[in-house]
Design a protein around this motif. Structure first.
Motif, PDB file in Angstrom:
ATOM      1  N   THR A   1      18.527  26.178 -16.742  1.00 22.37           N
ATOM      2  CA  THR A   1      18.751  25.294 -15.454  1.00 22.37           C
ATOM      3  C   THR A   1      17.684  24.453 -15.482  1.00 22.37           C
ATOM      4  O   THR A   1      16.783  24.598 -14.895  1.00 22.37           O
ATOM      5  CB  THR A   1      18.942  26.304 -14.292  1.00 22.37           C
ATOM      6  OG1 THR A   1      19.924  27.211 -14.646  1.00 22.37           O
ATOM      7  CG2 THR A   1      19.095  25.564 -13.104  1.00 22.37           C
ATOM      8  N   PRO A   2      17.717  22.995 -16.065  1.00 28.64           N
ATOM      9  CA  PRO A   2      16.906  22.000 -16.005  1.00 28.64           C
ATOM     10  C   PRO A   2      16.243  21.891 -14.809  1.00 28.64           C
ATOM     11  O   PRO A   2      16.937  21.852 -13.631  1.00 28.64           O
ATOM     12  CB  PRO A   2      17.479  21.055 -16.495  1.00 28.64           C
ATOM     13  CG  PRO A   2      18.513  21.334 -17.444  1.00 28.64           C
ATOM     14  CD  PRO A   2      19.264  22.586 -16.752  1.00 28.64           C
ATOM     15  N   LEU A   3      14.951  21.872 -14.439  1.00 29.08           N
ATOM     16  CA  LEU A   3      14.390  21.516 -13.159  1.00 29.08           C
ATOM     17  C   LEU A   3      14.210  19.793 -13.180  1.00 29.08           C
ATOM     18  O   LEU A   3      14.166  19.276 -14.144  1.00 29.08           O
ATOM     19  CB  LEU A   3      12.949  22.266 -13.149  1.00 29.08           C
ATOM     20  CG  LEU A   3      13.110  23.948 -12.955  1.00 29.08           C
ATOM     21  CD1 LEU A   3      11.303  24.121 -12.976  1.00 29.08           C
ATOM     22  CD2 LEU A   3      13.578  24.060 -11.997  1.00 29.08           C
ATOM     23  N   PRO A   4      13.841  19.420 -11.868  1.00 21.94           N
ATOM     24  CA  PRO A   4      13.688  17.930 -12.022  1.00 21.94           C
ATOM     25  C   PRO A   4      12.499  17.623 -12.620  1.00 21.94           C
ATOM     26  O   PRO A   4      11.596  18.256 -12.718  1.00 21.94           O
ATOM     27  CB  PRO A   4      13.516  17.954 -10.430  1.00 21.94           C
ATOM     28  CG  PRO A   4      14.451  18.772  -9.560  1.00 21.94           C
ATOM     29  CD  PRO A   4      14.249  20.210 -10.437  1.00 21.94           C
ATOM     30  N   VAL A   5      12.600  16.559 -13.199  1.00 17.63           N
ATOM     31  CA  VAL A   5      11.517  16.209 -14.099  1.00 17.63           C
ATOM     32  C   VAL A   5      11.186  14.435 -13.737  1.00 17.63           C
ATOM     33  O   VAL A   5      12.263  13.718 -13.695  1.00 17.63           O
ATOM     34  CB  VAL A   5      11.772  16.434 -15.440  1.00 17.63           C
ATOM     35  CG1 VAL A   5      12.728  15.750 -15.936  1.00 17.63           C
ATOM     36  CG2 VAL A   5      10.419  15.715 -16.312  1.00 17.63           C
ATOM     37  N   ARG A   6      10.013  13.918 -13.770  1.00 15.30           N
ATOM     38  CA  ARG A   6       9.920  12.604 -13.249  1.00 15.30           C
ATOM     39  C   ARG A   6      10.154  11.759 -14.484  1.00 15.30           C
ATOM     40  O   ARG A   6      10.095  12.149 -15.789  1.00 15.30           O
ATOM     41  CB  ARG A   6       8.461  12.492 -13.079  1.00 15.30           C
ATOM     42  CG  ARG A   6       7.892  13.148 -11.755  1.00 15.30           C
ATOM     43  CD  ARG A   6       6.515  12.636 -11.225  1.00 15.30           C
ATOM     44  NE  ARG A   6       6.305  13.342 -10.024  1.00 15.30           N
ATOM     45  CZ  ARG A   6       6.875  13.053  -8.749  1.00 15.30           C
ATOM     46  NH1 ARG A   6       7.544  11.899  -8.710  1.00 15.30           N
ATOM     47  NH2 ARG A   6       6.512  13.858  -7.557  1.00 15.30           N
ATOM     48  N   VAL A   7      10.460  10.494 -14.055  1.00 15.99           N
ATOM     49  CA  VAL A   7      10.831   9.485 -15.434  1.00 15.99           C
ATOM     50  C   VAL A   7       9.819   9.268 -16.053  1.00 15.99           C
ATOM     51  O   VAL A   7       9.839   9.191 -17.457  1.00 15.99           O
ATOM     52  CB  VAL A   7      11.374   8.180 -14.602  1.00 15.99           C
ATOM     53  CG1 VAL A   7      11.400   7.091 -15.455  1.00 15.99           C
ATOM     54  CG2 VAL A   7      12.658   8.396 -13.717  1.00 15.99           C
ATOM     55  N   VAL A   8       8.452   9.166 -15.650  1.00 22.07           N
ATOM     56  CA  VAL A   8       7.290   8.871 -16.238  1.00 22.07           C
ATOM     57  C   VAL A   8       7.182   9.953 -17.356  1.00 22.07           C
ATOM     58  O   VAL A   8       6.460   9.509 -18.367  1.00 22.07           O
ATOM     59  CB  VAL A   8       6.060   8.481 -15.478  1.00 22.07           C
ATOM     60  CG1 VAL A   8       5.682   9.837 -14.765  1.00 22.07           C
ATOM     61  CG2 VAL A   8       5.060   7.982 -16.228  1.00 22.07           C
ATOM     62  N   THR A   9       7.331  11.278 -16.971  1.00 20.29           N
ATOM     63  CA  THR A   9       7.012  12.330 -17.876  1.00 20.29           C
ATOM     64  C   THR A   9       7.977  12.331 -19.006  1.00 20.29           C
ATOM     65  O   THR A   9       7.709  12.611 -20.199  1.00 20.29           O
ATOM     66  CB  THR A   9       7.288  13.793 -17.008  1.00 20.29           C
ATOM     67  OG1 THR A   9       6.404  13.727 -15.910  1.00 20.29           O
ATOM     68  CG2 THR A   9       7.035  15.001 -17.755  1.00 20.29           C
ATOM     69  N   LEU A  10       9.438  11.999 -18.657  1.00 20.99           N
ATOM     70  CA  LEU A  10      10.325  11.860 -19.761  1.00 20.99           C
ATOM     71  C   LEU A  10       9.903  10.649 -20.863  1.00 20.99           C
ATOM     72  O   LEU A  10       9.937  10.681 -22.204  1.00 20.99           O
ATOM     73  CB  LEU A  10      11.705  11.774 -19.105  1.00 20.99           C
ATOM     74  CG  LEU A  10      12.371  12.858 -18.232  1.00 20.99           C
ATOM     75  CD1 LEU A  10      13.625  12.638 -17.987  1.00 20.99           C
ATOM     76  CD2 LEU A  10      12.369  14.019 -19.481  1.00 20.99           C
ATOM     77  N   ARG A  11       9.453   9.535 -20.004  1.00 23.48           N
ATOM     78  CA  ARG A  11       9.224   8.374 -21.066  1.00 23.48           C
ATOM     79  C   ARG A  11       8.036   8.682 -21.935  1.00 23.48           C
ATOM     80  O   ARG A  11       8.007   8.501 -23.171  1.00 23.48           O
ATOM     81  CB  ARG A  11       8.634   7.612 -20.078  1.00 23.48           C
ATOM     82  CG  ARG A  11       8.370   5.876 -20.520  1.00 23.48           C
ATOM     83  CD  ARG A  11       7.063   5.618 -21.222  1.00 23.48           C
ATOM     84  NE  ARG A  11       6.140   6.283 -20.543  1.00 23.48           N
ATOM     85  CZ  ARG A  11       5.110   5.232 -19.615  1.00 23.48           C
ATOM     86  NH1 ARG A  11       5.842   4.014 -19.308  1.00 23.48           N
ATOM     87  NH2 ARG A  11       4.294   5.699 -18.692  1.00 23.48           N
ATOM     88  N   ASP A  12       6.999   9.539 -21.308  1.00 19.21           N
ATOM     89  CA  ASP A  12       5.809   9.710 -22.340  1.00 19.21           C
ATOM     90  C   ASP A  12       6.300  10.904 -23.243  1.00 19.21           C
ATOM     91  O   ASP A  12       5.779  10.682 -24.655  1.00 19.21           O
ATOM     92  CB  ASP A  12       4.681  10.337 -21.424  1.00 19.21           C
ATOM     93  CG  ASP A  12       4.192   9.268 -20.584  1.00 19.21           C
ATOM     94  OD1 ASP A  12       4.360   8.083 -20.720  1.00 19.21           O
ATOM     95  OD2 ASP A  12       3.405   9.657 -19.712  1.00 19.21           O
ATOM     96  N   ALA A  13       6.905  11.973 -22.974  1.00 19.04           N
ATOM     97  CA  ALA A  13       7.188  12.982 -23.782  1.00 19.04           C
ATOM     98  C   ALA A  13       7.943  12.608 -24.770  1.00 19.04           C
ATOM     99  O   ALA A  13       8.379  13.340 -26.045  1.00 19.04           O
ATOM    100  CB  ALA A  13       7.872  14.234 -23.006  1.00 19.04           C
ATOM    101  N   CYS A  14       9.116  11.731 -24.666  1.00 16.88           N
ATOM    102  CA  CYS A  14      10.059  11.409 -25.868  1.00 16.88           C
ATOM    103  C   CYS A  14       9.508  10.238 -26.854  1.00 16.88           C
ATOM    104  O   CYS A  14       9.958   9.932 -27.619  1.00 16.88           O
ATOM    105  CB  CYS A  14      11.336  10.689 -25.152  1.00 16.88           C
ATOM    106  SG  CYS A  14      11.093   9.009 -24.499  1.00 16.88           S
ATOM    107  N   GLY A  15       7.852   9.777 -26.405  1.00 19.67           N
ATOM    108  CA  GLY A  15       7.487   8.920 -27.493  1.00 19.67           C
ATOM    109  C   GLY A  15       8.044   7.627 -27.295  1.00 19.67           C
ATOM    110  O   GLY A  15       7.738   6.820 -28.213  1.00 19.67           O
TER     111      GLY A  15
END
Length: 281
Positions: free
Chosen positions: A211-225
Protein backbone atom coordinates in the motif's frame (compact mmCIF):
# COMPACT_ATOMS: atom_id res chain seq x y z
CA UNK A 1 16.56 -10.72 24.00
CA UNK A 2 17.89 -11.56 20.52
CA UNK A 3 16.61 -9.36 17.72
CA UNK A 4 14.49 -11.60 15.42
CA UNK A 5 15.90 -9.90 12.30
CA UNK A 6 19.48 -10.52 13.47
CA UNK A 7 18.62 -14.15 14.20
CA UNK A 8 17.16 -14.65 10.70
CA UNK A 9 20.20 -13.03 9.07
CA UNK A 10 22.53 -15.24 11.12
CA UNK A 11 20.63 -18.35 10.07
CA UNK A 12 20.75 -17.30 6.42
CA UNK A 13 24.51 -16.75 6.56
CA UNK A 14 25.00 -20.09 8.34
CA UNK A 15 22.94 -21.86 5.69
CA UNK A 16 24.98 -20.21 2.96
CA UNK A 17 28.07 -21.99 4.30
CA UNK A 18 26.50 -25.44 3.90
CA UNK A 19 24.87 -25.03 0.49
CA UNK A 20 25.44 -22.87 -2.60
CA UNK A 21 23.60 -19.52 -2.43
CA UNK A 22 20.54 -19.29 -4.64
CA UNK A 23 17.90 -16.69 -5.39
CA UNK A 24 14.28 -17.14 -4.29
CA UNK A 25 11.94 -18.67 -6.84
CA UNK A 26 9.28 -16.68 -8.67
CA UNK A 27 6.89 -17.24 -11.55
CA UNK A 28 7.77 -16.93 -15.24
CA UNK A 29 5.53 -13.85 -15.64
CA UNK A 30 7.42 -12.07 -12.86
CA UNK A 31 10.84 -10.53 -12.41
CA UNK A 32 12.28 -9.87 -8.96
CA UNK A 33 14.60 -7.19 -7.65
CA UNK A 34 15.88 -6.12 -4.20
CA UNK A 35 13.88 -3.28 -2.63
CA UNK A 36 17.07 -1.27 -2.17
CA UNK A 37 17.44 -1.11 -5.96
CA UNK A 38 13.93 0.00 -6.96
CA UNK A 39 13.82 2.61 -4.19
CA UNK A 40 17.01 4.34 -5.33
CA UNK A 41 18.59 6.06 -8.32
CA UNK A 42 20.84 3.10 -9.12
CA UNK A 43 19.06 2.71 -12.48
CA UNK A 44 18.09 6.18 -13.63
CA UNK A 45 15.42 7.37 -16.07
CA UNK A 46 17.94 8.95 -18.43
CA UNK A 47 17.50 8.66 -22.18
CA UNK A 48 19.90 6.07 -23.56
CA UNK A 49 20.82 8.44 -26.39
CA UNK A 50 22.27 10.91 -23.89
CA UNK A 51 25.88 10.72 -22.77
CA UNK A 52 26.28 8.65 -19.61
CA UNK A 53 28.09 10.19 -16.65
CA UNK A 54 30.89 8.35 -14.83
CA UNK A 55 30.30 8.45 -11.07
CA UNK A 56 33.05 8.04 -8.48
CA UNK A 57 32.01 6.88 -4.99
CA UNK A 58 28.77 8.83 -5.30
CA UNK A 59 25.94 8.53 -2.79
CA UNK A 60 22.76 8.04 -4.75
CA UNK A 61 19.35 9.40 -3.83
CA UNK A 62 17.23 6.72 -2.15
CA UNK A 63 13.86 6.55 -0.43
CA UNK A 64 13.94 4.93 3.01
CA UNK A 65 16.75 4.01 5.35
CA UNK A 66 19.15 2.55 2.79
CA UNK A 67 22.35 4.34 1.83
CA UNK A 68 23.53 3.47 -1.68
CA UNK A 69 27.01 4.42 -2.90
CA UNK A 70 27.95 3.83 -6.52
CA UNK A 71 31.01 3.87 -8.72
CA UNK A 72 30.80 3.28 -12.45
CA UNK A 73 29.12 4.50 -15.61
CA UNK A 74 25.55 5.70 -15.07
CA UNK A 75 23.04 2.87 -15.35
CA UNK A 76 19.57 3.36 -16.81
CA UNK A 77 16.30 1.52 -17.17
CA UNK A 78 17.49 -0.39 -20.24
CA UNK A 79 20.35 -1.76 -18.13
CA UNK A 80 17.86 -2.76 -15.45
CA UNK A 81 15.82 -4.67 -18.05
CA UNK A 82 18.95 -6.67 -18.89
CA UNK A 83 19.82 -7.23 -15.22
CA UNK A 84 16.29 -8.34 -14.32
CA UNK A 85 16.32 -10.92 -17.12
CA UNK A 86 19.74 -12.19 -16.01
CA UNK A 87 18.47 -12.58 -12.44
CA UNK A 88 15.40 -14.34 -13.80
CA UNK A 89 17.57 -16.94 -15.50
CA UNK A 90 19.85 -17.20 -12.45
CA UNK A 91 16.97 -18.19 -10.17
CA UNK A 92 17.01 -21.67 -11.70
CA UNK A 93 20.42 -22.63 -10.33
CA UNK A 94 23.05 -21.90 -7.63
CA UNK A 95 24.56 -18.44 -7.94
CA UNK A 96 28.09 -19.79 -8.16
CA UNK A 97 27.25 -21.27 -11.57
CA UNK A 98 27.01 -19.15 -14.73
CA UNK A 99 23.79 -18.67 -16.61
CA UNK A 100 23.97 -19.59 -20.30
CA UNK A 101 21.72 -18.19 -22.99
CA UNK A 102 21.37 -17.52 -26.69
CA UNK A 103 21.48 -13.72 -27.27
CA UNK A 104 18.60 -13.93 -29.75
CA UNK A 105 16.31 -15.41 -27.07
CA UNK A 106 17.55 -12.96 -24.45
CA UNK A 107 16.84 -9.97 -26.69
CA UNK A 108 13.34 -11.25 -27.41
CA UNK A 109 12.70 -11.70 -23.69
CA UNK A 110 13.53 -8.07 -22.91
CA UNK A 111 11.65 -6.75 -25.94
CA UNK A 112 14.65 -5.58 -27.99
CA UNK A 113 15.06 -6.15 -31.74
CA UNK A 114 17.20 -9.17 -32.62
CA UNK A 115 19.79 -7.42 -34.78
CA UNK A 116 23.55 -7.07 -34.57
CA UNK A 117 23.19 -3.52 -33.26
CA UNK A 118 21.14 -4.65 -30.28
CA UNK A 119 23.39 -7.63 -29.68
CA UNK A 120 26.19 -5.08 -29.24
CA UNK A 121 24.00 -2.98 -26.92
CA UNK A 122 23.32 -6.07 -24.83
CA UNK A 123 27.03 -6.76 -24.52
CA UNK A 124 27.63 -3.10 -23.60
CA UNK A 125 25.01 -3.31 -20.85
CA UNK A 126 26.70 -6.34 -19.30
CA UNK A 127 30.03 -4.54 -19.54
CA UNK A 128 28.72 -1.47 -17.73
CA UNK A 129 27.26 -3.57 -14.93
CA UNK A 130 30.42 -5.63 -14.56
CA UNK A 131 32.47 -2.48 -14.06
CA UNK A 132 30.39 -1.28 -11.12
CA UNK A 133 30.89 -1.11 -7.39
CA UNK A 134 27.64 -0.70 -5.44
CA UNK A 135 27.62 -0.43 -1.66
CA UNK A 136 24.40 -0.90 0.31
CA UNK A 137 24.09 0.03 3.98
CA UNK A 138 20.96 -0.30 6.07
CA UNK A 139 19.67 -1.72 9.33
CA UNK A 140 18.39 -4.89 7.69
CA UNK A 141 21.82 -5.91 6.42
CA UNK A 142 23.54 -4.94 9.71
CA UNK A 143 26.64 -4.19 7.64
CA UNK A 144 27.84 -2.61 4.44
CA UNK A 145 27.62 -4.84 1.38
CA UNK A 146 29.78 -3.85 -1.59
CA UNK A 147 29.31 -5.81 -4.81
CA UNK A 148 29.36 -5.64 -8.59
CA UNK A 149 26.03 -6.19 -10.33
CA UNK A 150 27.67 -8.65 -12.74
CA UNK A 151 30.76 -10.63 -11.76
CA UNK A 152 31.84 -11.79 -15.22
CA UNK A 153 30.51 -12.48 -18.69
CA UNK A 154 31.60 -14.20 -21.90
CA UNK A 155 30.25 -13.74 -25.42
CA UNK A 156 30.86 -14.69 -29.04
CA UNK A 157 33.19 -12.55 -31.14
CA UNK A 158 30.62 -12.41 -33.93
CA UNK A 159 28.66 -9.19 -34.39
CA UNK A 160 25.25 -10.80 -34.16
CA UNK A 161 24.04 -13.66 -32.01
CA UNK A 162 23.33 -16.67 -34.18
CA UNK A 163 20.99 -19.47 -33.23
CA UNK A 164 23.86 -21.52 -31.81
CA UNK A 165 25.82 -18.71 -30.10
CA UNK A 166 25.79 -18.98 -26.34
CA UNK A 167 26.77 -16.35 -23.78
CA UNK A 168 27.65 -16.88 -20.14
CA UNK A 169 27.03 -14.49 -17.26
CA UNK A 170 28.04 -14.90 -13.63
CA UNK A 171 26.03 -13.20 -10.86
CA UNK A 172 27.72 -12.38 -7.56
CA UNK A 173 26.70 -15.06 -4.99
CA UNK A 174 26.44 -12.31 -2.37
CA UNK A 175 23.45 -10.98 -4.31
CA UNK A 176 21.38 -13.47 -2.31
CA UNK A 177 21.83 -11.31 0.80
CA UNK A 178 19.98 -8.42 -0.83
CA UNK A 179 16.92 -10.55 -1.46
CA UNK A 180 16.52 -11.74 2.15
CA UNK A 181 13.19 -13.43 2.86
CA UNK A 182 10.75 -10.71 1.90
CA UNK A 183 12.95 -7.72 1.08
CA UNK A 184 12.49 -7.92 -2.65
CA UNK A 185 9.85 -6.87 -5.15
CA UNK A 186 8.11 -9.04 -7.71
CA UNK A 187 7.38 -7.11 -10.88
CA UNK A 188 4.88 -7.97 -13.60
CA UNK A 189 7.21 -8.30 -16.57
CA UNK A 190 4.79 -7.70 -19.42
CA UNK A 191 3.61 -4.47 -17.80
CA UNK A 192 7.17 -3.22 -17.38
CA UNK A 193 8.33 -4.18 -20.88
CA UNK A 194 5.94 -1.75 -22.56
CA UNK A 195 6.59 1.25 -20.32
CA UNK A 196 8.79 4.27 -20.92
CA UNK A 197 11.75 4.94 -18.56
CA UNK A 198 10.07 7.13 -15.90
CA UNK A 199 7.00 4.89 -15.82
CA UNK A 200 9.31 1.86 -15.46
CA UNK A 201 11.03 3.38 -12.44
CA UNK A 202 7.69 4.31 -10.83
CA UNK A 203 6.36 0.83 -11.61
CA UNK A 204 9.21 -0.74 -9.64
CA UNK A 205 9.03 1.74 -6.78
CA UNK A 206 5.28 1.49 -6.21
CA UNK A 207 5.38 -2.29 -6.66
CA UNK A 208 7.77 -2.44 -3.70
CA UNK A 209 4.93 -1.26 -1.40
CA UNK A 210 1.77 -3.26 -0.85
CA UNK A 211 0.00 0.00 0.00
CA UNK A 212 2.13 2.92 -1.23
CA UNK A 213 2.30 5.88 1.12
CA UNK A 214 2.08 9.45 -0.22
CA UNK A 215 5.46 10.70 -1.42
CA UNK A 216 6.60 14.16 -2.43
CA UNK A 217 7.18 15.05 -6.05
CA UNK A 218 10.72 16.23 -5.27
CA UNK A 219 11.49 12.91 -3.56
CA UNK A 220 10.44 10.97 -6.64
CA UNK A 221 12.36 13.36 -8.90
CA UNK A 222 15.58 12.78 -6.95
CA UNK A 223 15.19 9.03 -6.38
CA UNK A 224 14.53 8.24 -10.04
CA UNK A 225 17.71 10.04 -11.06
CA UNK A 226 15.97 12.56 -13.29
CA UNK A 227 18.15 15.36 -14.65
CA UNK A 228 15.15 17.72 -14.75
CA UNK A 229 16.10 20.34 -12.20
CA UNK A 230 12.98 22.47 -12.09
CA UNK A 231 10.00 20.75 -10.45
CA UNK A 232 7.63 22.71 -12.68
CA UNK A 233 9.24 20.91 -15.61
CA UNK A 234 9.28 17.52 -13.90
CA UNK A 235 5.62 17.50 -12.84
CA UNK A 236 4.22 17.15 -16.39
CA UNK A 237 6.57 14.20 -16.99
CA UNK A 238 5.50 12.62 -13.72
CA UNK A 239 1.82 13.07 -14.52
CA UNK A 240 2.29 11.51 -17.94
CA UNK A 241 4.12 8.53 -16.40
CA UNK A 242 1.42 8.03 -13.76
CA UNK A 243 -1.23 8.11 -16.46
CA UNK A 244 0.81 5.56 -18.40
CA UNK A 245 0.68 3.26 -15.34
CA UNK A 246 -3.10 3.59 -15.21
CA UNK A 247 -3.33 2.74 -18.90
CA UNK A 248 -1.07 -0.28 -18.25
CA UNK A 249 -3.53 -1.40 -15.54
CA UNK A 250 -0.91 -1.20 -12.77
CA UNK A 251 -2.56 1.77 -11.04
CA UNK A 252 -6.27 2.40 -10.75
CA UNK A 253 -5.91 6.07 -9.78
CA UNK A 254 -3.47 8.78 -8.76
CA UNK A 255 -3.44 12.41 -7.70
CA UNK A 256 -1.02 15.13 -6.66
CA UNK A 257 -2.48 17.14 -3.80
CA UNK A 258 -2.03 20.81 -2.91
CA UNK A 259 1.03 20.02 -0.77
CA UNK A 260 2.77 18.31 -3.71
CA UNK A 261 2.26 14.80 -2.31
CA UNK A 262 1.69 12.02 -4.83
CA UNK A 263 -1.07 9.54 -3.90
CA UNK A 264 -1.54 6.33 -5.91
CA UNK A 265 -3.93 3.41 -5.77
CA UNK A 266 -2.61 0.03 -6.91
CA UNK A 267 -4.42 -2.96 -8.35
CA UNK A 268 -7.13 -4.14 -5.93
CA UNK A 269 -6.27 -7.81 -5.45
CA UNK A 270 -3.70 -10.50 -6.32
CA UNK A 271 -4.50 -12.28 -9.57
CA UNK A 272 -6.59 -9.37 -10.86
CA UNK A 273 -5.10 -6.30 -12.48
CA UNK A 274 -6.27 -2.73 -11.96
CA UNK A 275 -8.53 -3.05 -15.02
CA UNK A 276 -10.37 -5.95 -13.44
CA UNK A 277 -8.93 -8.59 -15.80
CA UNK A 278 -7.93 -11.99 -14.46
CA UNK A 279 -4.16 -12.42 -14.70
CA UNK A 280 -2.76 -15.71 -15.96
CA UNK A 281 -0.46 -17.19 -13.31
Amino acid sequence: MVDPVQRINALQERAAVTKPPALPRWEDWQRSVPNEVVRSALFTVGNRRDRREFLVETELAAIGETQVTYQGVELRQDDEDVWLQALHLAREQPLDAPIEFVPHAFLRAIGWPTTGHYYALLRDAFGRMQRTTVTFRNQRLHKGLSISLIRRFEWSDRDAGGSDDRCKVWIEPEMRLLFGNTQYTRIEWEQRRHLRPLAKWLHGYFASHRTPLPVRVVTLRDACGSDTRELRNFRPKLKAALTELVEACFLSDWQIDETDLVHVCRAPAPGVDACGQTRLI
